[in-house]
Enzyme design. Structure first.
Site, short mmCIF file in Angstrom:
data_model
loop_
_atom_site.label_atom_id
_atom_site.label_comp_id
_atom_site.label_asym_id
_atom_site.label_seq_id
_atom_site.Cartn_x
_atom_site.Cartn_y
_atom_site.Cartn_z
N ARG A 19 7.11 -6.87 4.82
CA ARG A 19 5.80 -5.89 4.68
C ARG A 19 4.94 -6.16 3.30
O ARG A 19 4.10 -6.88 3.26
CB ARG A 19 6.40 -4.47 5.08
CG ARG A 19 5.08 -3.69 5.34
CD ARG A 19 4.32 -3.18 4.01
NE ARG A 19 5.10 -2.43 3.02
CZ ARG A 19 4.69 -2.21 1.73
NH1 ARG A 19 3.31 -2.51 1.45
NH2 ARG A 19 5.43 -1.80 0.76
N ASP A 20 5.85 -5.61 2.51
CA ASP A 20 5.06 -5.94 0.99
C ASP A 20 4.64 -7.27 0.60
O ASP A 20 3.89 -7.46 0.05
CB ASP A 20 6.01 -5.00 -0.16
CG ASP A 20 4.98 -4.62 -1.28
OD1 ASP A 20 4.02 -4.78 -1.18
OD2 ASP A 20 5.66 -4.00 -2.05
N HIS A 211 11.15 0.59 -6.91
CA HIS A 211 10.59 -0.34 -6.32
C HIS A 211 9.94 -1.13 -7.37
O HIS A 211 8.63 -0.68 -7.70
CB HIS A 211 9.71 0.25 -5.25
CG HIS A 211 8.66 -0.84 -4.51
ND1 HIS A 211 8.53 -0.89 -3.08
CD2 HIS A 211 7.41 -1.30 -4.72
CE1 HIS A 211 7.83 -1.91 -2.70
NE2 HIS A 211 6.94 -2.15 -3.90
N HIS A 213 8.02 -4.49 -8.81
CA HIS A 213 7.32 -5.55 -8.99
C HIS A 213 7.51 -6.49 -10.20
O HIS A 213 7.71 -5.82 -11.12
CB HIS A 213 5.72 -5.65 -8.47
CG HIS A 213 5.30 -5.21 -7.16
ND1 HIS A 213 4.96 -6.04 -6.19
CD2 HIS A 213 5.60 -4.02 -6.54
CE1 HIS A 213 4.48 -5.37 -5.04
NE2 HIS A 213 4.98 -3.94 -5.18
N CYS A 244 -0.11 -6.94 -4.04
CA CYS A 244 -0.59 -5.59 -3.44
C CYS A 244 -2.04 -6.03 -3.58
O CYS A 244 -2.69 -6.33 -4.59
CB CYS A 244 -0.38 -4.65 -4.30
SG CYS A 244 -1.24 -3.03 -3.70
N ASN A 253 7.04 -8.42 -5.16
CA ASN A 253 8.48 -7.68 -5.73
C ASN A 253 9.47 -8.47 -6.33
O ASN A 253 9.49 -9.91 -6.07
CB ASN A 253 8.99 -7.06 -4.32
CG ASN A 253 7.94 -6.13 -3.64
OD1 ASN A 253 7.48 -6.60 -2.70
ND2 ASN A 253 8.11 -5.01 -3.74
P1 HMG Z 1 -10.27 5.38 6.13
O1 HMG Z 1 -11.32 4.36 6.21
O2 HMG Z 1 -10.38 6.39 4.99
O3 HMG Z 1 -9.92 6.11 7.55
O4 HMG Z 1 -9.07 4.64 5.70
P2 HMG Z 1 -10.74 6.60 8.50
O5 HMG Z 1 -9.68 7.72 9.21
O6 HMG Z 1 -11.99 6.91 8.34
O7 HMG Z 1 -10.44 5.44 9.63
C1 HMG Z 1 -11.23 4.15 9.42
C2 HMG Z 1 -11.02 3.07 10.55
O8 HMG Z 1 -9.80 2.87 10.39
C3 HMG Z 1 -11.13 3.56 11.94
O9 HMG Z 1 -11.50 2.56 12.86
C4 HMG Z 1 -9.67 3.99 12.38
O10 HMG Z 1 -9.70 4.12 13.88
C5 HMG Z 1 -8.99 2.96 11.51
P3 HMG Z 1 -13.14 2.32 13.17
O11 HMG Z 1 -13.31 3.72 14.01
O12 HMG Z 1 -13.78 2.16 12.11
O13 HMG Z 1 -13.13 1.22 14.29
N1 HMG Z 1 -7.90 3.65 11.13
C6 HMG Z 1 -6.58 2.85 11.55
N2 HMG Z 1 -6.45 1.79 12.21
C7 HMG Z 1 -4.89 1.30 12.38
N3 HMG Z 1 -3.80 2.18 11.90
C8 HMG Z 1 -3.93 3.21 11.22
C9 HMG Z 1 -5.56 3.76 11.02
N4 HMG Z 1 -6.05 4.70 10.49
C10 HMG Z 1 -7.39 4.52 10.63
N5 HMG Z 1 -3.08 4.02 10.70
C11 HMG Z 1 -6.59 4.49 5.73
C12 HMG Z 1 -7.80 5.38 5.39
C13 HMG Z 1 -5.26 4.98 5.00
C14 HMG Z 1 -6.43 4.35 7.14
C15 HMG Z 1 -6.90 3.10 4.70
O14 HMG Z 1 -7.30 3.23 3.73
C16 HMG Z 1 -5.68 2.10 4.99
O15 HMG Z 1 -5.34 1.93 6.24
N6 HMG Z 1 -5.16 1.91 3.95
C17 HMG Z 1 -3.96 0.85 3.96
C18 HMG Z 1 -3.81 0.40 2.36
C19 HMG Z 1 -2.58 -0.30 2.44
O16 HMG Z 1 -1.88 -0.60 3.63
N7 HMG Z 1 -2.15 -0.54 1.19
C20 HMG Z 1 -1.04 -1.77 0.95
C21 HMG Z 1 0.38 -0.78 1.52
S1 HMG Z 1 0.73 0.32 0.00
C22 HMG Z 1 1.66 -0.82 -0.96
O17 HMG Z 1 1.79 -1.84 -0.90
C23 HMG Z 1 2.53 -0.14 -2.31
C24 HMG Z 1 4.01 0.13 -1.87
O18 HMG Z 1 4.50 -1.44 -1.88
C25 HMG Z 1 4.60 0.76 -3.07
C26 HMG Z 1 4.04 0.09 -4.39
O19 HMG Z 1 4.42 -1.06 -4.67
O20 HMG Z 1 3.32 0.66 -4.99
C27 HMG Z 1 4.28 0.89 -0.80
MG MG Z 2 4.88 -2.69 -3.52
#
Ligand code: HMG
Ligand code: MG
Length: 306
Positions: A19-20, A211, A213, A244, A253
């Site tokens: 995933r990450d 966690h 990086h 990220c 990571n």
């Molecule tokens: P948004 O645009 O504010 O959400 O995004 P929305 O509710 O207005 O939805 C917009 C569109 O997204 C819609 O589709 C929804 O259906 C769709 P449209 O009508 O435009 O066709 N949608 C989804 N589709 C599939 N699955 C879903 C989903 N939710 C909405 N769950 C949202 C808000 C949170 C969805 C968006 O910002 C997002 O997906 N962000 C993901 C960011 C991400 O994945 N970042 C990487 C992971 S975090 C990370 O790596 C850090 C970590 O490793 C720890 C660290 O190292 O810090 C964990």
């Molecule tokens: Mg991470």
């Protein structure tokens, strides 16, 4: 003065490469490759693998194969396969895909929260309430991940109070485990201990994870420093995959092989077969067409090649 701080006898390593690690790859990695990667990691003995992310495919296109991946992996009984779920839409998908654990991911930095999940910290917690309740209702494990707990690419310093506040909120949502994440790899050992000790005021140490990086090459030192203050769960990516998408310049990571090599040298049990992880690292590096980023992995592979 006692120079030998006590270290845990055993640690849990959560493999987050599928995933990450892979979420940051520009070229789409086909589901069958991700499935083989997860299966190899299962075979290596991980008790917990972060295998999928049910986020918007517009935000993170690489994770759009998560349904196929979760359906295709060969699960081993007792292994926790985790999936990221930012909202109820993500939760429903994770539930349908039979994830064992769902991960809500917030931030200790207001600026990063906006960039990563398009809402404020307080709004994110409100959004997570439904996910947390649904997870409990369905008997799933719930993990909370806190990004930028040691520094933020957008706002710089992140106060200890901000970390403590989010840890408390994640605890109140009922998280079984809470990740203290160094998203951009800027932490150093003393800072790591200060943040971990502060988080421990809000949540039991046994449920906190580090966690890290490895952007600035500090991750192993930070893991060691975390163990000195009682942390015994760490995240890592096979072959040091990752970065990220919302933290420019952040590398992957800490590499799993490097962590396992260090744990083995320290006599700390992980239950994981380092050689099989090296194989998994070679497999995914070959697919990606580049040398793996694990120092230990590359050294072991070179030694094997004689
Ligand atoms: P948004 O645009 O504010 O959400 O995004 P929305 O509710 O207005 O939805 C917009 C569109 O997204 C819609 O589709 C929804 O259906 C769709 P449209 O009508 O435009 O066709 N949608 C989804 N589709 C599939 N699955 C879903 C989903 N939710 C909405 N769950 C949202 C808000 C949170 C969805 C968006 O910002 C997002 O997906 N962000 C993901 C960011 C991400 O994945 N970042 C990487 C992971 S975090 C990370 O790596 C850090 C970590 O490793 C720890 C660290 O190292 O810090 C964990
Ligand atoms: Mg991470």
């Amino acid at each position: 003065m006692n120079m030998q701080a006590s270290l845990p006898q055993r640690v849990k390593i959560v493999e987050v490469g599928p995933r990450d690690g892979l979420q940051n790859e520009k070229e789409s990695v086909p589901a069958h490759v991700k499935i083989e990667l997860v299966d190899r990691l299962t075979g290596a003995g991980f008790a917990n693998i972060e295998a999928a992310s049910f986020v918007s495919p517009k935000w993170v296109p690489q994770m759009a194969t998560s349904v196929e991946v979760m359906a295709g992996i060969a699960r081993r009984a007792g292994v926790i396969y985790s999936a990221l779920t930012p909202n109820m839409q993500g939760f429903e998908a994770a539930l349908a895909a039979s994830a064992d654990e769902v991960v809500i991911f917030g931030s200790a930095s207001e600026a990063f929260s906006q960039k990563n999940i398009n809402c404020s910290i307080v709004e994110s917690i409100a959004r997570f309430e439904g996910v947390a309740k649904a997870a409990k209702d369905h008997g799933l494990r719930l993990r909370g991940s806190i990004s930028c707990a040691f520094g933020c690419p957008y706002q710089g310093e992140v106060p200890l109070d901000a970390v403590a506040d989010v840890v408390g909120r994640m605890r109140d949502l009922g998280c079984d485990e809470i990740d203290i994440a160094d998203t951009i790899g800027v932490a150093t050992p003393r800072k790591t201990q200060a943040v971990m000790l502060r988080a421990m005021e809000q949540f039991r140490a046994a449920g906190l994870s580090g966690h890290f990086h490895d952007t600035y090459g500090q991750a192993l030192a930070n893991i060691y420093a975390s163990m000195e203050v009682g942390i015994a769960i760490f995240h890592s990516s096979v072959s040091g995959l990752g970065g990220c998408p919302y933290a420019k310049g952040a590398t992957g990571n800490v590499a799993t092989e490097d962590v396992l090599y260090m744990m083995r040298g320290l006599g700390i049990e992980t239950g994981i077969d380092l050689d099989l992880v090296v194989d998994a690292g070679q497999f995914i590096s070959q697919f990606l067409g580049r040398k793996g980023a694990s120092r230990a992995g590359n050294a072991i592979a070179a030694k094997r090649a004689g």
